[in-house]
Design a protein around this motif. Structure first.
Motif, PDB file in Angstrom:
ATOM      1  N   PHE A   1      -7.054 -52.405  51.523  1.00  0.00           N
ATOM      2  CA  PHE A   1      -8.392 -52.647  52.038  1.00  0.00           C
ATOM      3  C   PHE A   1      -8.630 -51.780  53.274  1.00  0.00           C
ATOM      4  N   THR A   2      -9.880 -51.348  53.437  1.00  0.00           N
ATOM      5  CA  THR A   2     -10.283 -50.587  54.620  1.00  0.00           C
ATOM      6  C   THR A   2     -11.528 -51.223  55.212  1.00  0.00           C
ATOM      7  N   ALA A   3     -11.522 -51.420  56.528  1.00  0.00           N
ATOM      8  CA  ALA A   3     -12.696 -51.933  57.243  1.00  0.00           C
ATOM      9  C   ALA A   3     -13.432 -50.766  57.888  1.00  0.00           C
ATOM     10  N   HIS A   4     -14.756 -50.902  57.958  1.00  0.00           N
ATOM     11  CA  HIS A   4     -15.602 -49.816  58.470  1.00  0.00           C
ATOM     12  C   HIS A   4     -16.434 -50.317  59.654  1.00  0.00           C
ATOM     13  N   VAL A   5     -16.536 -49.490  60.682  1.00  0.00           N
ATOM     14  CA  VAL A   5     -17.402 -49.752  61.829  1.00  0.00           C
ATOM     15  C   VAL A   5     -18.296 -48.539  62.017  1.00  0.00           C
ATOM     16  N   ASP A   6     -19.592 -48.759  62.019  1.00  0.00           N
ATOM     17  CA  ASP A   6     -20.555 -47.662  62.186  1.00  0.00           C
ATOM     18  C   ASP A   6     -20.285 -46.526  61.201  1.00  0.00           C
ATOM     19  N   GLY A   7     -19.921 -46.897  59.983  1.00  0.00           N
ATOM     20  CA  GLY A   7     -19.688 -45.910  58.943  1.00  0.00           C
ATOM     21  C   GLY A   7     -18.361 -45.192  59.022  1.00  0.00           C
ATOM     22  N   GLN A   8     -17.511 -45.576  59.964  1.00  0.00           N
ATOM     23  CA  GLN A   8     -16.217 -44.922  60.140  1.00  0.00           C
ATOM     24  C   GLN A   8     -15.084 -45.834  59.675  1.00  0.00           C
ATOM     25  N   HIS A   9     -14.011 -45.213  59.164  1.00  0.00           N
ATOM     26  CA  HIS A   9     -12.821 -45.982  58.806  1.00  0.00           C
ATOM     27  C   HIS A   9     -12.191 -46.524  60.087  1.00  0.00           C
ATOM     28  N   ALA A  10     -12.116 -47.848  60.214  1.00  0.00           N
ATOM     29  CA  ALA A  10     -11.677 -48.449  61.475  1.00  0.00           C
ATOM     30  C   ALA A  10     -10.321 -49.142  61.379  1.00  0.00           C
ATOM     31  N   GLY A  11      -9.961 -49.643  60.219  1.00  0.00           N
ATOM     32  CA  GLY A  11      -8.693 -50.356  60.100  1.00  0.00           C
ATOM     33  C   GLY A  11      -8.323 -50.562  58.651  1.00  0.00           C
ATOM     34  N   THR A  12      -7.068 -50.904  58.437  1.00  0.00           N
ATOM     35  CA  THR A  12      -6.554 -51.076  57.079  1.00  0.00           C
ATOM     36  C   THR A  12      -5.726 -52.348  56.996  1.00  0.00           C
ATOM     37  N   ALA A  13      -5.574 -52.848  55.768  1.00  0.00           N
ATOM     38  CA  ALA A  13      -4.732 -54.018  55.526  1.00  0.00           C
ATOM     39  C   ALA A  13      -4.391 -54.061  54.051  1.00  0.00           C
ATOM     40  N   ALA A  14      -3.412 -54.914  53.704  1.00  0.00           N
ATOM     41  CA  ALA A  14      -2.961 -54.997  52.320  1.00  0.00           C
ATOM     42  C   ALA A  14      -2.762 -56.451  51.915  1.00  0.00           C
ATOM     43  N   LEU A  15      -2.718 -56.645  50.602  1.00  0.00           N
ATOM     44  CA  LEU A  15      -2.577 -57.970  50.009  1.00  0.00           C
ATOM     45  C   LEU A  15      -1.726 -57.843  48.756  1.00  0.00           C
ATOM     46  N   ASN A  16      -0.849 -58.838  48.545  1.00  0.00           N
ATOM     47  CA  ASN A  16      -0.107 -58.932  47.290  1.00  0.00           C
ATOM     48  C   ASN A  16      -0.089 -60.389  46.872  1.00  0.00           C
ATOM     49  N   VAL A  17      -0.402 -60.664  45.624  1.00  0.00           N
ATOM     50  CA  VAL A  17      -0.426 -62.032  45.119  1.00  0.00           C
ATOM     51  C   VAL A  17       0.733 -62.218  44.153  1.00  0.00           C
TER      52      VAL A  17
ATOM     53  N   PHE B   1      -0.445 -58.424  54.698  1.00  0.00           N
ATOM     54  CA  PHE B   1       0.455 -57.571  55.474  1.00  0.00           C
ATOM     55  C   PHE B   1      -0.218 -56.227  55.723  1.00  0.00           C
ATOM     56  N   GLY B   2       0.483 -55.364  56.461  1.00  0.00           N
ATOM     57  CA  GLY B   2       0.024 -53.996  56.655  1.00  0.00           C
ATOM     58  C   GLY B   2      -1.275 -53.862  57.431  1.00  0.00           C
ATOM     59  N   THR B   3      -1.551 -54.794  58.346  1.00  0.00           N
ATOM     60  CA  THR B   3      -2.824 -54.761  59.071  1.00  0.00           C
ATOM     61  C   THR B   3      -2.719 -53.871  60.295  1.00  0.00           C
ATOM     62  N   SER B   4      -3.610 -52.901  60.409  1.00  0.00           N
ATOM     63  CA  SER B   4      -3.645 -52.051  61.602  1.00  0.00           C
ATOM     64  C   SER B   4      -5.085 -51.637  61.888  1.00  0.00           C
ATOM     65  N   THR B   5      -5.349 -51.343  63.159  1.00  0.00           N
ATOM     66  CA  THR B   5      -6.667 -50.898  63.597  1.00  0.00           C
ATOM     67  C   THR B   5      -6.523 -49.572  64.319  1.00  0.00           C
ATOM     68  N   ARG B   6      -7.334 -48.610  63.980  1.00  0.00           N
ATOM     69  CA  ARG B   6      -7.313 -47.328  64.689  1.00  0.00           C
ATOM     70  C   ARG B   6      -7.697 -47.568  66.156  1.00  0.00           C
ATOM     71  N   PRO B   7      -7.029 -46.901  67.097  1.00  0.00           N
ATOM     72  CA  PRO B   7      -7.193 -47.236  68.518  1.00  0.00           C
ATOM     73  C   PRO B   7      -8.639 -47.279  69.009  1.00  0.00           C
TER      74      PRO B   7
ATOM     75  N   PHE C   1       2.959 -62.730  58.503  1.00  0.00           N
ATOM     76  CA  PHE C   1       3.956 -62.729  59.572  1.00  0.00           C
ATOM     77  C   PHE C   1       3.370 -62.032  60.789  1.00  0.00           C
ATOM     78  N   ALA C   2       3.729 -62.536  61.990  1.00  0.00           N
ATOM     79  CA  ALA C   2       3.174 -61.976  63.223  1.00  0.00           C
ATOM     80  C   ALA C   2       4.241 -61.907  64.301  1.00  0.00           C
ATOM     81  N   THR C   3       4.130 -60.891  65.140  1.00  0.00           N
ATOM     82  CA  THR C   3       4.980 -60.800  66.323  1.00  0.00           C
ATOM     83  C   THR C   3       4.542 -61.861  67.321  1.00  0.00           C
ATOM     84  N   PRO C   4       5.456 -62.687  67.824  1.00  0.00           N
ATOM     85  CA  PRO C   4       5.080 -63.742  68.761  1.00  0.00           C
ATOM     86  C   PRO C   4       4.326 -63.195  69.978  1.00  0.00           C
TER      87      PRO C   4
END
Length: 240
Positions: free
Chosen positions: A151-167, A175-181, A211-214
């Motif tokens: 998955f990719t999230a968009h802000v103002d038409g720009q690629h802003a972050g990514t994430a993944a899913l497995n069922v 998992f795999g969630t990140s946001t561009r700085p 899962f998350a870093t405390p």
């Protein structure tokens, strides 16, 4: 609660060898994906206590692939395994918080646009920008694993972050969630969490896990999305 955690452990173990070299040693599911990748490890599936023979076979598997000996165990199952792990020289390396939530009463659909990403290479490159230098090689592996939904999230038409899913069955792993700085603080992770929860329920899952870093920002976002702390994921290593 232990049954829920056993269900989570089984789902994680079942997914662990996707796309790599997979081997099972009693309740341990080991995988090798390539040199110097953090995915090279074993998962305890929650259904039995590993024996000395199980650990010896896993250690031989790691040595065969020149991989560090790394084992993930969820906290309800640690006490039974700890005496043998300690006797064989395993040490606790790090801990993550394991969160779960059922898929009723989901958060509203995300305000930001979230789309499915069909190209693994594009997703991995964007993900690497969010996680930082050196992360793209492992994200390329993650992106190409069978069953990974990107998955990719968009802000103002720009690629802003990514994430993944497995069922896996009725358990959805997020998992795999990140946001561009440059897009941090704009609700990107919140949108990606909501989008994946709705996607998971649409695919028949009843439980979501992450899962998350405390103490991290990600952990705070996860709590706001309705997840509850259910266990710890303890990672043990055996120094060479």
């Amino acid at each position: 609660m232990n049954e829920l955690i056993r269900q989570l452990a089984q789902a994680e173990a079942s997914a662990h060898g996707r796309g790599g070299v997979r081997a099972e040693f009693g309740p341990l599911v080991a995988a090798y994906h390539g040199p110097d990748l953090a995915l090279n490890s074993a998962w305890h599936d929650g259904h039995a206590t590993p024996t000395e023979a199980d650990l010896s076979a896993f250690e031989a598997f790691s040595a065969q692939h020149a991989a560090p000996i790394t084992l993930h165990v969820l906290s309800p199952f640690v006490n039974a395994a700890l005496p043998l792990l300690t006797a064989r020289g395993y040490v606790l390396s790090y801990t993550l918080h394991a969160y779960t939530r059922d898929l009723r009463d989901l958060p509203s659909t995300p305000a930001l646009e979230v789309t499915a990403e069909t190209d693994p290479a594009t997703w991995a490159a964007l993900s690497g920008q969010g996680f930082g230098p050196g992360s793209e090689p492992i994200m390329r592996v993650v992106a190409g694993l069978p069953g990974t939904q990107r998955f990719t999230a968009h802000v103002d038409g720009q690629h802003a972050g990514t994430a993944a899913l497995n069922v896996q069955g009725n358990v959805a792993a997020l998992f795999g969630t990140s946001t561009r700085p440059q897009w941090r603080g704009r609700g990107v992770q919140t949108a990606l969490l909501a989008a994946r929860l709705h996607a998971a329920r649409g695919q028949g899952a009843a439980l979501a896990s992450v899962f998350a870093t405390p103490g991290s920002d990600s952990e705070r976002n996860i709590r706001r999305a309705g997840f509850q702390l259910s266990a710890l994921r303890l990672t043990f290593t055996r120094p060479g």
